[in-house]
Design an enzyme around this catalytic site. Structure first.
Site, PDB file in Angstrom:
ATOM      1  N   TYR A  71       0.836  -1.208   0.000  1.00 45.06           N
ATOM      2  CA  TYR A  71       0.000   0.000   0.000  1.00 45.06           C
ATOM      3  C   TYR A  71       0.871   1.258   0.000  1.00 45.06           C
ATOM      4  O   TYR A  71       0.593   2.225  -0.704  1.00 45.06           O
ATOM      5  CB  TYR A  71      -0.904  -0.011   1.234  1.00 45.06           C
ATOM      6  CG  TYR A  71      -1.895   1.127   1.248  1.00 45.06           C
ATOM      7  CD1 TYR A  71      -3.173   0.957   0.723  1.00 45.06           C
ATOM      8  CD2 TYR A  71      -1.548   2.374   1.767  1.00 45.06           C
ATOM      9  CE1 TYR A  71      -4.080   1.995   0.727  1.00 45.06           C
ATOM     10  CE2 TYR A  71      -2.453   3.419   1.768  1.00 45.06           C
ATOM     11  CZ  TYR A  71      -3.721   3.230   1.249  1.00 45.06           C
ATOM     12  OH  TYR A  71      -4.615   4.256   1.248  1.00 45.06           O
ATOM     13  N   PHE A 123      -6.688  20.357 -24.433  1.00 42.96           N
ATOM     14  CA  PHE A 123      -7.327  19.067 -24.654  1.00 42.96           C
ATOM     15  C   PHE A 123      -8.674  19.106 -23.923  1.00 42.96           C
ATOM     16  O   PHE A 123      -8.850  19.857 -22.973  1.00 42.96           O
ATOM     17  CB  PHE A 123      -6.423  17.953 -24.111  1.00 42.96           C
ATOM     18  CG  PHE A 123      -7.024  16.594 -24.245  1.00 42.96           C
ATOM     19  CD1 PHE A 123      -7.198  16.018 -25.493  1.00 42.96           C
ATOM     20  CD2 PHE A 123      -7.428  15.880 -23.127  1.00 42.96           C
ATOM     21  CE1 PHE A 123      -7.767  14.767 -25.619  1.00 42.96           C
ATOM     22  CE2 PHE A 123      -7.991  14.621 -23.247  1.00 42.96           C
ATOM     23  CZ  PHE A 123      -8.165  14.069 -24.499  1.00 42.96           C
ATOM     24  N   ASP A 124      -9.625  18.275 -24.334  1.00 47.11           N
ATOM     25  CA  ASP A 124     -10.991  18.414 -23.791  1.00 47.11           C
ATOM     26  C   ASP A 124     -11.091  18.245 -22.268  1.00 47.11           C
ATOM     27  O   ASP A 124     -11.736  19.041 -21.594  1.00 47.11           O
ATOM     28  CB  ASP A 124     -12.004  17.533 -24.534  1.00 47.11           C
ATOM     29  CG  ASP A 124     -11.596  16.069 -24.653  1.00 47.11           C
ATOM     30  OD1 ASP A 124     -10.573  15.700 -24.044  1.00 47.11           O
ATOM     31  OD2 ASP A 124     -12.300  15.306 -25.326  1.00 47.11           O
ATOM     32  N   ASP A 214       1.434  20.015 -20.557  1.00 41.61           N
ATOM     33  CA  ASP A 214       0.502  18.896 -20.711  1.00 41.61           C
ATOM     34  C   ASP A 214       1.252  17.891 -21.598  1.00 41.61           C
ATOM     35  O   ASP A 214       1.352  18.058 -22.808  1.00 41.61           O
ATOM     36  CB  ASP A 214      -0.793  19.384 -21.366  1.00 41.61           C
ATOM     37  CG  ASP A 214      -1.846  18.287 -21.456  1.00 41.61           C
ATOM     38  OD1 ASP A 214      -1.516  17.121 -21.145  1.00 41.61           O
ATOM     39  OD2 ASP A 214      -2.978  18.597 -21.852  1.00 41.61           O
ATOM     40  N   ALA A 216       1.339  14.540 -22.457  1.00 45.61           N
ATOM     41  CA  ALA A 216       0.926  13.210 -22.927  1.00 45.61           C
ATOM     42  C   ALA A 216       1.829  12.682 -24.051  1.00 45.61           C
ATOM     43  O   ALA A 216       2.193  11.515 -24.062  1.00 45.61           O
ATOM     44  CB  ALA A 216      -0.518  13.247 -23.393  1.00 45.61           C
ATOM     45  N   LYS A 257      -0.561   7.428 -23.363  1.00 45.92           N
ATOM     46  CA  LYS A 257      -0.173   7.761 -24.741  1.00 45.92           C
ATOM     47  C   LYS A 257       1.267   7.305 -24.984  1.00 45.92           C
ATOM     48  O   LYS A 257       1.500   6.135 -25.224  1.00 45.92           O
ATOM     49  CB  LYS A 257      -0.325   9.265 -24.996  1.00 45.92           C
ATOM     50  CG  LYS A 257      -1.531   9.924 -24.326  1.00 45.92           C
ATOM     51  CD  LYS A 257      -2.847   9.649 -25.016  1.00 45.92           C
ATOM     52  CE  LYS A 257      -4.074  10.107 -24.265  1.00 45.92           C
ATOM     53  NZ  LYS A 257      -4.154  11.450 -23.777  1.00 45.92           N
ATOM     54  N   HIS A 451     -19.504  15.403 -25.591  1.00 45.00           N
ATOM     55  CA  HIS A 451     -19.318  14.567 -26.777  1.00 45.00           C
ATOM     56  C   HIS A 451     -19.199  13.081 -26.455  1.00 45.00           C
ATOM     57  O   HIS A 451     -19.498  12.241 -27.281  1.00 45.00           O
ATOM     58  CB  HIS A 451     -18.105  15.028 -27.589  1.00 45.00           C
ATOM     59  CG  HIS A 451     -16.834  15.064 -26.810  1.00 45.00           C
ATOM     60  ND1 HIS A 451     -16.635  15.917 -25.747  1.00 45.00           N
ATOM     61  CD2 HIS A 451     -15.702  14.343 -26.915  1.00 45.00           C
ATOM     62  CE1 HIS A 451     -15.434  15.718 -25.248  1.00 45.00           C
ATOM     63  NE2 HIS A 451     -14.840  14.775 -25.932  1.00 45.00           N
TER      64      HIS A 451
HETATM   65  C1  LIG Z   1      -5.325  12.189 -23.136  1.00 39.87           C
HETATM   66  C2  LIG Z   1      -4.954  13.559 -22.798  1.00 39.87           C
HETATM   67  C3  LIG Z   1      -5.281  14.118 -21.547  1.00 39.87           C
HETATM   68  C4  LIG Z   1      -6.133  13.406 -20.533  1.00 39.87           C
HETATM   69  O1  LIG Z   1      -5.604  12.206 -20.151  1.00 39.87           O
HETATM   70  P1  LIG Z   1      -6.488  10.915 -19.790  1.00 39.87           P
HETATM   71  O2  LIG Z   1      -5.448   9.909 -19.498  1.00 39.87           O
HETATM   72  O3  LIG Z   1      -7.341  10.603 -20.964  1.00 39.87           O
HETATM   73  O4  LIG Z   1      -7.308  11.271 -18.597  1.00 39.87           O
HETATM   74  C5  LIG Z   1      -4.845  15.405 -21.304  1.00 39.87           C
HETATM   75  N1  LIG Z   1      -4.166  16.110 -22.215  1.00 39.87           N
HETATM   76  C6  LIG Z   1      -3.837  15.610 -23.412  1.00 39.87           C
HETATM   77  C7  LIG Z   1      -3.066  16.426 -24.383  1.00 39.87           C
HETATM   78  C8  LIG Z   1      -4.227  14.321 -23.753  1.00 39.87           C
HETATM   79  O5  LIG Z   1      -3.936  13.840 -24.961  1.00 39.87           O
END
Ligand SMILES: *Cc1c(COP(=O)(O)O)cnc(C)c1O
Length: 461
Positions: A71, A123-124, A214, A216, A257, A451
Protein backbone atom coordinates in the site's frame (compact mmCIF):
# COMPACT_ATOMS: atom_id res chain seq x y z
CA UNK A 1 6.88 6.95 -49.76
CA UNK A 2 7.64 3.45 -48.52
CA UNK A 3 6.05 2.10 -45.37
CA UNK A 4 8.62 2.01 -42.62
CA UNK A 5 8.79 -1.56 -41.33
CA UNK A 6 7.68 -2.28 -37.79
CA UNK A 7 10.49 -2.43 -35.21
CA UNK A 8 8.76 -5.37 -33.47
CA UNK A 9 7.07 -8.65 -34.32
CA UNK A 10 3.83 -10.25 -33.11
CA UNK A 11 3.73 -12.71 -30.22
CA UNK A 12 0.03 -12.81 -29.40
CA UNK A 13 -3.01 -12.05 -31.56
CA UNK A 14 -6.51 -10.79 -30.88
CA UNK A 15 -9.18 -11.69 -33.48
CA UNK A 16 -11.39 -8.86 -34.75
CA UNK A 17 -14.94 -9.16 -36.04
CA UNK A 18 -16.03 -8.39 -39.59
CA UNK A 19 -19.40 -6.67 -40.06
CA UNK A 20 -21.51 -5.66 -43.06
CA UNK A 21 -22.49 -2.13 -43.99
CA UNK A 22 -26.14 -2.84 -43.12
CA UNK A 23 -25.11 -4.05 -39.67
CA UNK A 24 -22.98 -0.99 -39.12
CA UNK A 25 -25.79 1.36 -40.17
CA UNK A 26 -27.97 -0.25 -37.51
CA UNK A 27 -25.26 -0.19 -34.85
CA UNK A 28 -24.46 3.49 -35.27
CA UNK A 29 -28.14 4.39 -35.19
CA UNK A 30 -28.61 2.38 -31.98
CA UNK A 31 -25.58 4.23 -30.58
CA UNK A 32 -27.35 7.58 -31.06
CA UNK A 33 -24.83 8.44 -33.80
CA UNK A 34 -22.19 8.74 -31.10
CA UNK A 35 -19.12 6.61 -31.78
CA UNK A 36 -18.27 6.49 -28.07
CA UNK A 37 -21.50 4.57 -27.56
CA UNK A 38 -20.67 1.77 -30.00
CA UNK A 39 -19.61 -1.60 -28.67
CA UNK A 40 -15.90 -1.95 -29.43
CA UNK A 41 -16.50 -5.43 -30.87
CA UNK A 42 -18.54 -3.84 -33.67
CA UNK A 43 -15.48 -1.86 -34.81
CA UNK A 44 -12.93 -3.25 -37.27
CA UNK A 45 -10.07 -0.75 -36.96
CA UNK A 46 -10.39 1.32 -33.82
CA UNK A 47 -8.77 4.74 -34.03
CA UNK A 48 -11.15 6.39 -31.59
CA UNK A 49 -8.11 7.20 -29.49
CA UNK A 50 -4.48 6.28 -28.98
CA UNK A 51 -5.10 6.59 -25.25
CA UNK A 52 -4.60 3.39 -23.30
CA UNK A 53 -5.13 1.35 -26.47
CA UNK A 54 -1.45 0.51 -26.84
CA UNK A 55 0.10 -2.96 -27.00
CA UNK A 56 2.62 -3.57 -24.22
CA UNK A 57 5.96 -5.22 -24.94
CA UNK A 58 7.24 -8.54 -23.59
CA UNK A 59 9.42 -6.51 -21.22
CA UNK A 60 6.37 -4.69 -19.88
CA UNK A 61 4.34 -7.88 -19.47
CA UNK A 62 7.19 -9.40 -17.49
CA UNK A 63 7.47 -6.24 -15.41
CA UNK A 64 3.86 -6.77 -14.34
CA UNK A 65 4.98 -9.91 -12.53
CA UNK A 66 7.44 -7.86 -10.50
CA UNK A 67 4.77 -5.42 -9.34
CA UNK A 68 5.00 -4.70 -5.63
CA UNK A 69 1.47 -4.30 -4.29
CA UNK A 70 2.44 -2.76 -0.95
CA UNK A 71 0.00 0.00 0.00
CA UNK A 72 2.77 2.42 0.95
CA UNK A 73 6.36 2.71 -0.25
CA UNK A 74 6.24 -0.12 -2.82
CA UNK A 75 9.40 -0.96 -4.76
CA UNK A 76 7.49 -0.35 -7.97
CA UNK A 77 6.76 3.21 -6.88
CA UNK A 78 10.48 3.88 -6.48
CA UNK A 79 11.25 2.30 -9.86
CA UNK A 80 8.72 4.57 -11.50
CA UNK A 81 9.95 7.68 -9.69
CA UNK A 82 13.57 6.95 -10.63
CA UNK A 83 12.69 6.45 -14.30
CA UNK A 84 10.61 9.64 -14.46
CA UNK A 85 13.24 11.69 -12.60
CA UNK A 86 15.89 10.40 -14.99
CA UNK A 87 13.93 11.29 -18.13
CA UNK A 88 12.31 14.58 -17.11
CA UNK A 89 14.81 15.87 -14.56
CA UNK A 90 12.01 16.75 -12.12
CA UNK A 91 12.42 16.23 -8.39
CA UNK A 92 8.89 15.32 -7.36
CA UNK A 93 6.94 12.68 -9.27
CA UNK A 94 3.35 11.80 -8.41
CA UNK A 95 1.66 8.81 -10.05
CA UNK A 96 -2.10 9.11 -10.65
CA UNK A 97 -4.54 6.87 -12.46
CA UNK A 98 -4.68 8.90 -15.70
CA UNK A 99 -4.12 12.34 -17.19
CA UNK A 100 -7.34 13.95 -16.06
CA UNK A 101 -6.60 12.83 -12.50
CA UNK A 102 -3.32 14.74 -12.73
CA UNK A 103 -5.32 17.80 -13.78
CA UNK A 104 -7.86 17.34 -11.02
CA UNK A 105 -5.15 16.98 -8.37
CA UNK A 106 -2.87 19.80 -9.55
CA UNK A 107 -5.03 22.55 -11.06
CA UNK A 108 -6.86 23.73 -7.92
CA UNK A 109 -3.49 24.91 -6.53
CA UNK A 110 -3.39 27.54 -9.28
CA UNK A 111 -6.91 28.07 -10.59
CA UNK A 112 -10.11 29.33 -9.00
CA UNK A 113 -13.07 31.56 -9.87
CA UNK A 114 -11.94 34.74 -11.61
CA UNK A 115 -8.71 33.19 -12.89
CA UNK A 116 -7.71 32.15 -16.37
CA UNK A 117 -5.52 29.50 -17.91
CA UNK A 118 -3.87 30.13 -21.27
CA UNK A 119 -2.87 27.27 -23.58
CA UNK A 120 -1.61 26.72 -27.09
CA UNK A 121 -4.91 24.73 -27.17
CA UNK A 122 -6.62 22.75 -24.45
CA UNK A 123 -7.33 19.07 -24.65
CA UNK A 124 -10.99 18.41 -23.79
CA UNK A 125 -10.52 17.05 -20.25
CA UNK A 126 -7.93 19.73 -19.53
CA UNK A 127 -10.45 22.38 -20.50
CA UNK A 128 -13.00 20.64 -18.28
CA UNK A 129 -10.68 20.66 -15.25
CA UNK A 130 -9.84 24.33 -15.70
CA UNK A 131 -13.57 25.03 -15.69
CA UNK A 132 -14.29 22.64 -12.80
CA UNK A 133 -11.70 24.57 -10.76
CA UNK A 134 -13.87 27.64 -11.47
CA UNK A 135 -11.49 29.27 -13.95
CA UNK A 136 -11.83 29.99 -17.66
CA UNK A 137 -9.82 28.94 -20.71
CA UNK A 138 -8.03 31.24 -23.13
CA UNK A 139 -6.23 29.95 -26.19
CA UNK A 140 -3.40 31.35 -28.27
CA UNK A 141 -2.48 28.76 -30.87
CA UNK A 142 -0.30 29.93 -33.76
CA UNK A 143 -2.36 30.89 -36.83
CA UNK A 144 -0.66 28.24 -39.01
CA UNK A 145 -2.68 25.55 -37.23
CA UNK A 146 -5.95 26.90 -38.65
CA UNK A 147 -4.88 26.21 -42.25
CA UNK A 148 -4.75 22.45 -42.76
CA UNK A 149 -3.01 22.86 -46.13
CA UNK A 150 -0.14 25.01 -44.86
CA UNK A 151 2.86 22.75 -44.29
CA UNK A 152 4.63 24.43 -41.41
CA UNK A 153 6.98 22.44 -39.18
CA UNK A 154 5.62 23.51 -35.78
CA UNK A 155 1.89 24.08 -36.07
CA UNK A 156 1.44 23.30 -32.39
CA UNK A 157 3.25 26.45 -31.25
CA UNK A 158 1.88 29.14 -29.00
CA UNK A 159 1.20 32.50 -30.64
CA UNK A 160 3.54 34.50 -28.43
CA UNK A 161 2.15 37.94 -29.31
CA UNK A 162 -1.40 36.79 -28.67
CA UNK A 163 -0.38 35.17 -25.40
CA UNK A 164 1.15 38.41 -24.16
CA UNK A 165 -1.88 40.37 -25.31
CA UNK A 166 -4.16 38.02 -23.32
CA UNK A 167 -1.97 38.44 -20.22
CA UNK A 168 -2.17 42.24 -20.51
CA UNK A 169 -5.88 42.19 -21.20
CA UNK A 170 -6.81 40.04 -18.18
CA UNK A 171 -3.99 41.17 -15.89
CA UNK A 172 -1.02 38.91 -15.09
CA UNK A 173 -2.31 38.41 -11.53
CA UNK A 174 -5.43 36.76 -12.97
CA UNK A 175 -3.60 34.22 -15.11
CA UNK A 176 -3.36 31.16 -12.87
CA UNK A 177 -1.27 29.13 -15.25
CA UNK A 178 -0.10 28.65 -18.77
CA UNK A 179 -0.47 25.16 -20.26
CA UNK A 180 1.81 24.02 -23.07
CA UNK A 181 0.30 20.96 -24.72
CA UNK A 182 3.00 18.84 -26.41
CA UNK A 183 2.27 17.70 -28.99
CA UNK A 184 -0.70 19.97 -29.51
CA UNK A 185 -3.46 17.36 -29.67
CA UNK A 186 -6.35 19.59 -30.70
CA UNK A 187 -4.24 21.19 -33.47
CA UNK A 188 -3.73 17.74 -34.97
CA UNK A 189 -0.91 16.23 -32.92
CA UNK A 190 1.30 19.05 -34.14
CA UNK A 191 4.64 19.68 -32.46
CA UNK A 192 5.86 22.63 -30.41
CA UNK A 193 9.41 23.79 -31.08
CA UNK A 194 12.02 24.19 -28.37
CA UNK A 195 12.40 27.79 -29.51
CA UNK A 196 8.70 28.44 -28.94
CA UNK A 197 8.80 26.72 -25.58
CA UNK A 198 11.68 29.00 -24.57
CA UNK A 199 9.69 32.07 -25.60
CA UNK A 200 6.66 30.93 -23.63
CA UNK A 201 8.83 30.24 -20.59
CA UNK A 202 10.43 33.69 -20.87
CA UNK A 203 7.00 35.36 -20.95
CA UNK A 204 5.84 33.33 -17.95
CA UNK A 205 8.95 34.40 -16.08
CA UNK A 206 8.48 38.04 -17.04
CA UNK A 207 4.92 38.04 -15.64
CA UNK A 208 5.44 35.55 -12.81
CA UNK A 209 3.01 32.96 -14.22
CA UNK A 210 3.13 29.23 -13.47
CA UNK A 211 4.01 27.11 -16.51
CA UNK A 212 2.64 23.57 -16.81
CA UNK A 213 3.39 21.13 -19.62
CA UNK A 214 0.50 18.90 -20.71
CA UNK A 215 2.95 16.14 -21.52
CA UNK A 216 0.93 13.21 -22.93
CA UNK A 217 2.98 13.08 -26.15
CA UNK A 218 6.34 14.37 -24.93
CA UNK A 219 8.27 11.70 -26.86
CA UNK A 220 6.60 12.26 -30.24
CA UNK A 221 7.13 15.99 -29.73
CA UNK A 222 10.82 15.52 -28.89
CA UNK A 223 11.29 13.34 -32.01
CA UNK A 224 9.71 16.02 -34.22
CA UNK A 225 12.04 18.58 -32.64
CA UNK A 226 15.02 16.34 -33.37
CA UNK A 227 13.97 15.94 -37.01
CA UNK A 228 12.90 19.54 -37.64
CA UNK A 229 14.84 21.91 -35.39
CA UNK A 230 18.40 22.31 -36.58
CA UNK A 231 19.84 23.06 -33.18
CA UNK A 232 18.57 19.69 -31.84
CA UNK A 233 19.59 17.44 -34.74
CA UNK A 234 22.43 15.81 -32.84
CA UNK A 235 20.70 15.61 -29.49
CA UNK A 236 19.03 12.46 -28.24
CA UNK A 237 15.27 12.44 -27.64
CA UNK A 238 16.05 12.19 -23.94
CA UNK A 239 18.29 15.26 -24.05
CA UNK A 240 15.63 17.21 -25.92
CA UNK A 241 13.03 16.13 -23.35
CA UNK A 242 15.26 17.39 -20.53
CA UNK A 243 15.73 20.75 -22.31
CA UNK A 244 11.98 21.12 -22.75
CA UNK A 245 11.01 20.20 -19.24
CA UNK A 246 13.55 22.34 -17.47
CA UNK A 247 11.72 25.37 -18.90
CA UNK A 248 8.46 24.61 -17.03
CA UNK A 249 7.46 24.36 -13.36
CA UNK A 250 5.23 21.30 -13.49
CA UNK A 251 3.84 18.75 -15.90
CA UNK A 252 0.62 16.78 -15.99
CA UNK A 253 0.74 13.65 -18.08
CA UNK A 254 -1.60 11.04 -19.40
CA UNK A 255 0.71 8.02 -19.41
CA UNK A 256 -1.79 6.22 -21.64
CA UNK A 257 -0.17 7.76 -24.74
CA UNK A 258 3.59 7.93 -25.30
CA UNK A 259 4.57 5.70 -22.39
CA UNK A 260 2.75 2.81 -24.09
CA UNK A 261 0.68 1.43 -21.21
CA UNK A 262 -3.06 0.97 -20.84
CA UNK A 263 -3.60 3.05 -17.72
CA UNK A 264 -1.64 5.62 -15.78
CA UNK A 265 -0.74 9.25 -15.32
CA UNK A 266 1.89 11.43 -13.72
CA UNK A 267 2.38 14.81 -12.16
CA UNK A 268 5.91 16.19 -12.09
CA UNK A 269 7.23 19.14 -10.10
CA UNK A 270 10.62 20.58 -11.00
CA UNK A 271 11.59 21.91 -7.58
CA UNK A 272 11.71 19.58 -4.59
CA UNK A 273 10.62 22.35 -2.22
CA UNK A 274 7.66 23.77 -4.19
CA UNK A 275 5.00 24.59 -1.56
CA UNK A 276 2.14 23.06 -3.56
CA UNK A 277 3.62 19.54 -3.32
CA UNK A 278 1.79 19.23 0.00
CA UNK A 279 -1.47 20.08 -1.72
CA UNK A 280 -0.74 17.56 -4.49
CA UNK A 281 -0.21 14.83 -1.91
CA UNK A 282 -3.33 15.80 0.03
CA UNK A 283 -5.50 15.87 -3.11
CA UNK A 284 -3.99 12.63 -4.32
CA UNK A 285 -4.80 10.89 -1.05
CA UNK A 286 -8.40 12.17 -1.18
CA UNK A 287 -9.11 11.47 -4.82
CA UNK A 288 -6.67 8.84 -6.08
CA UNK A 289 -5.10 6.89 -3.26
CA UNK A 290 -1.98 7.09 -1.14
CA UNK A 291 0.71 9.12 -2.88
CA UNK A 292 3.00 6.14 -3.51
CA UNK A 293 0.44 4.44 -5.73
CA UNK A 294 -1.92 7.18 -6.86
CA UNK A 295 -4.80 4.92 -7.87
CA UNK A 296 -2.63 2.44 -9.78
CA UNK A 297 -1.73 -1.15 -9.07
CA UNK A 298 1.90 -1.83 -8.15
CA UNK A 299 2.20 -3.79 -11.38
CA UNK A 300 0.96 -0.79 -13.39
CA UNK A 301 3.66 1.40 -11.82
CA UNK A 302 6.23 -1.20 -12.86
CA UNK A 303 5.02 -1.45 -16.49
CA UNK A 304 4.93 2.34 -16.69
CA UNK A 305 8.54 2.58 -15.50
CA UNK A 306 9.52 0.32 -18.43
CA UNK A 307 7.24 2.17 -20.86
CA UNK A 308 8.80 5.54 -20.08
CA UNK A 309 12.03 4.25 -21.67
CA UNK A 310 10.39 2.32 -24.52
CA UNK A 311 8.50 5.50 -25.38
CA UNK A 312 11.72 7.43 -26.09
CA UNK A 313 13.38 4.67 -28.15
CA UNK A 314 14.35 6.48 -31.34
CA UNK A 315 13.83 3.53 -33.68
CA UNK A 316 10.33 3.23 -32.31
CA UNK A 317 9.68 6.95 -32.70
CA UNK A 318 11.06 7.00 -36.24
CA UNK A 319 8.61 4.22 -37.14
CA UNK A 320 5.78 5.93 -35.28
CA UNK A 321 6.16 9.25 -37.09
CA UNK A 322 6.94 7.36 -40.30
CA UNK A 323 3.56 5.61 -40.13
CA UNK A 324 1.69 8.92 -39.99
CA UNK A 325 3.82 10.30 -42.81
CA UNK A 326 3.05 7.22 -44.94
CA UNK A 327 -0.71 7.55 -44.42
CA UNK A 328 -0.45 11.29 -45.08
CA UNK A 329 1.41 10.85 -48.35
CA UNK A 330 -1.04 8.23 -49.59
CA UNK A 331 -3.89 10.66 -48.82
CA UNK A 332 -1.97 13.37 -50.73
CA UNK A 333 -1.99 11.12 -53.79
CA UNK A 334 -5.79 11.10 -53.64
CA UNK A 335 -5.94 14.83 -52.91
CA UNK A 336 -7.65 14.22 -49.57
CA UNK A 337 -7.29 17.14 -47.10
CA UNK A 338 -5.96 16.55 -43.60
CA UNK A 339 -4.00 18.60 -41.08
CA UNK A 340 -0.65 18.55 -42.83
CA UNK A 341 2.08 17.71 -42.38
CA UNK A 342 0.75 14.66 -40.50
CA UNK A 343 0.88 14.89 -36.72
CA UNK A 344 2.48 12.50 -34.28
CA UNK A 345 -0.35 10.29 -33.11
CA UNK A 346 -2.84 10.29 -35.90
CA UNK A 347 -4.34 11.73 -39.03
CA UNK A 348 -6.75 14.61 -38.62
CA UNK A 349 -8.97 14.67 -41.69
CA UNK A 350 -10.21 18.15 -42.58
CA UNK A 351 -13.94 17.48 -42.43
CA UNK A 352 -14.81 21.10 -43.25
CA UNK A 353 -13.18 20.52 -46.64
CA UNK A 354 -15.01 17.23 -47.16
CA UNK A 355 -18.35 18.86 -46.35
CA UNK A 356 -18.31 22.63 -46.89
CA UNK A 357 -22.11 22.35 -47.32
CA UNK A 358 -22.52 21.35 -43.65
CA UNK A 359 -22.43 24.17 -41.05
CA UNK A 360 -20.39 23.85 -37.85
CA UNK A 361 -23.54 23.39 -35.75
CA UNK A 362 -24.35 20.26 -37.76
CA UNK A 363 -20.87 18.92 -36.92
CA UNK A 364 -18.95 18.06 -40.11
CA UNK A 365 -16.27 16.18 -38.10
CA UNK A 366 -18.93 13.95 -36.62
CA UNK A 367 -20.54 13.41 -40.04
CA UNK A 368 -17.25 12.20 -41.50
CA UNK A 369 -16.57 9.93 -38.52
CA UNK A 370 -19.99 8.31 -39.01
CA UNK A 371 -19.50 7.90 -42.77
CA UNK A 372 -16.12 6.20 -42.20
CA UNK A 373 -17.63 3.81 -39.69
CA UNK A 374 -20.41 2.90 -42.12
CA UNK A 375 -17.92 2.48 -44.95
CA UNK A 376 -15.45 0.07 -43.34
CA UNK A 377 -15.96 -0.26 -39.58
CA UNK A 378 -13.30 2.35 -38.86
CA UNK A 379 -13.90 4.31 -35.66
CA UNK A 380 -12.52 7.84 -35.37
CA UNK A 381 -13.90 10.86 -33.58
CA UNK A 382 -14.80 14.50 -34.03
CA UNK A 383 -12.22 17.05 -32.94
CA UNK A 384 -14.25 20.09 -33.85
CA UNK A 385 -17.36 21.97 -32.81
CA UNK A 386 -19.10 18.80 -31.62
CA UNK A 387 -16.23 18.13 -29.20
CA UNK A 388 -15.73 21.72 -28.09
CA UNK A 389 -19.35 22.02 -26.96
CA UNK A 390 -21.05 25.05 -25.48
CA UNK A 391 -19.76 28.22 -23.87
CA UNK A 392 -19.88 27.48 -20.10
CA UNK A 393 -21.33 30.94 -19.39
CA UNK A 394 -23.83 31.50 -22.22
CA UNK A 395 -24.62 27.88 -23.15
CA UNK A 396 -24.18 28.77 -26.83
CA UNK A 397 -22.58 26.29 -29.23
CA UNK A 398 -18.97 27.32 -29.83
CA UNK A 399 -17.43 27.22 -33.29
CA UNK A 400 -14.15 25.35 -33.50
CA UNK A 401 -11.32 26.81 -35.58
CA UNK A 402 -10.94 23.42 -37.27
CA UNK A 403 -13.47 20.70 -37.98
CA UNK A 404 -11.39 17.56 -37.81
CA UNK A 405 -12.17 13.87 -37.82
CA UNK A 406 -9.33 12.35 -35.88
CA UNK A 407 -7.96 8.90 -36.60
CA UNK A 408 -5.71 8.32 -33.59
CA UNK A 409 -3.41 5.37 -34.12
CA UNK A 410 -2.91 2.98 -31.18
CA UNK A 411 0.74 2.15 -30.60
CA UNK A 412 2.08 -1.24 -31.82
CA UNK A 413 -1.45 -2.55 -32.53
CA UNK A 414 -2.22 -2.42 -36.26
CA UNK A 415 -0.19 -3.31 -39.35
CA UNK A 416 0.37 -1.76 -42.74
CA UNK A 417 -2.50 -3.68 -44.34
CA UNK A 418 -4.93 -2.15 -41.82
CA UNK A 419 -3.65 1.29 -42.73
CA UNK A 420 -3.93 0.54 -46.45
CA UNK A 421 -7.53 -0.58 -45.98
CA UNK A 422 -8.26 2.60 -44.03
CA UNK A 423 -6.72 4.78 -46.77
CA UNK A 424 -8.87 3.15 -49.47
CA UNK A 425 -12.01 3.54 -47.35
CA UNK A 426 -11.29 7.23 -46.73
CA UNK A 427 -10.98 7.67 -50.48
CA UNK A 428 -14.36 6.01 -51.07
CA UNK A 429 -15.97 8.41 -48.57
CA UNK A 430 -14.11 11.33 -50.17
CA UNK A 431 -15.49 10.44 -53.62
CA UNK A 432 -19.05 10.45 -52.22
CA UNK A 433 -18.64 13.68 -50.24
CA UNK A 434 -21.04 15.76 -52.31
CA UNK A 435 -23.93 13.36 -51.76
CA UNK A 436 -24.04 14.20 -48.04
CA UNK A 437 -26.37 17.19 -47.69
CA UNK A 438 -27.04 17.42 -43.95
CA UNK A 439 -25.39 16.81 -40.61
CA UNK A 440 -26.63 15.94 -37.14
CA UNK A 441 -28.33 17.66 -34.26
CA UNK A 442 -28.02 16.81 -30.58
CA UNK A 443 -31.17 15.43 -28.94
CA UNK A 444 -29.65 14.99 -25.48
CA UNK A 445 -26.40 16.23 -23.92
CA UNK A 446 -24.86 16.40 -20.45
CA UNK A 447 -23.53 19.80 -19.25
CA UNK A 448 -19.80 19.02 -19.44
CA UNK A 449 -17.69 16.86 -21.84
CA UNK A 450 -20.87 16.23 -23.76
CA UNK A 451 -19.32 14.57 -26.78
CA UNK A 452 -18.62 11.35 -24.88
CA UNK A 453 -22.27 10.76 -24.03
CA UNK A 454 -24.57 12.89 -26.19
CA UNK A 455 -27.24 11.44 -28.48
CA UNK A 456 -27.63 12.73 -31.99
CA UNK A 457 -30.02 12.36 -34.86
CA UNK A 458 -29.71 13.26 -38.56
CA UNK A 459 -31.02 16.76 -39.25
CA UNK A 460 -32.92 15.22 -42.18
CA UNK A 461 -33.40 11.48 -42.74
C1 LIG B 1 -5.33 12.19 -23.14
C2 LIG B 1 -4.95 13.56 -22.80
C3 LIG B 1 -5.28 14.12 -21.55
C4 LIG B 1 -6.13 13.41 -20.53
O1 LIG B 1 -5.60 12.21 -20.15
P1 LIG B 1 -6.49 10.92 -19.79
O2 LIG B 1 -5.45 9.91 -19.50
O3 LIG B 1 -7.34 10.60 -20.96
O4 LIG B 1 -7.31 11.27 -18.60
C5 LIG B 1 -4.84 15.40 -21.30
N1 LIG B 1 -4.17 16.11 -22.22
C6 LIG B 1 -3.84 15.61 -23.41
C7 LIG B 1 -3.07 16.43 -24.38
C8 LIG B 1 -4.23 14.32 -23.75
O5 LIG B 1 -3.94 13.84 -24.96
Amino acid sequence: MKFMPEPYRIKMVEPIKMTTRTEREEKIKEAGYNLFRLRAEDVYVDTLTDSGTNAMSDAQWSALMRGDEAYAGAKSYYHLVEAAQDIFGYKYIQPVHQGRAAEKVLFPSFLEKGKYAIANLFFDTTRAHVELAGARCLEACCPEAADSQLRAPFKGNMDIAKMEQLIKEKGAENIGMVVMTITNNSAGGQPVSLKNMREVAALCKKYGIHLNIDAARYAENAMFVKLREKECRDMSVKEITREFFKLADTFTMSAKKDTIVNMGGLIGVRDADAPYILKIKANCISYEGFYTYGGLNGRDLEALAVGLYEGIDENWLRYRLGTMEYIGERLDEYGIPYQSPAGGHGIFLDAAKFYPQIPYYEFPGQVLAIELYKECGLRGCDIGSYMIGNDPDTGKQLQSVNEFTRLAIPRRVYTQSHYDMVIEAINEVWKKRETIRHGYKITWEPPILRHFQAELTPVKE
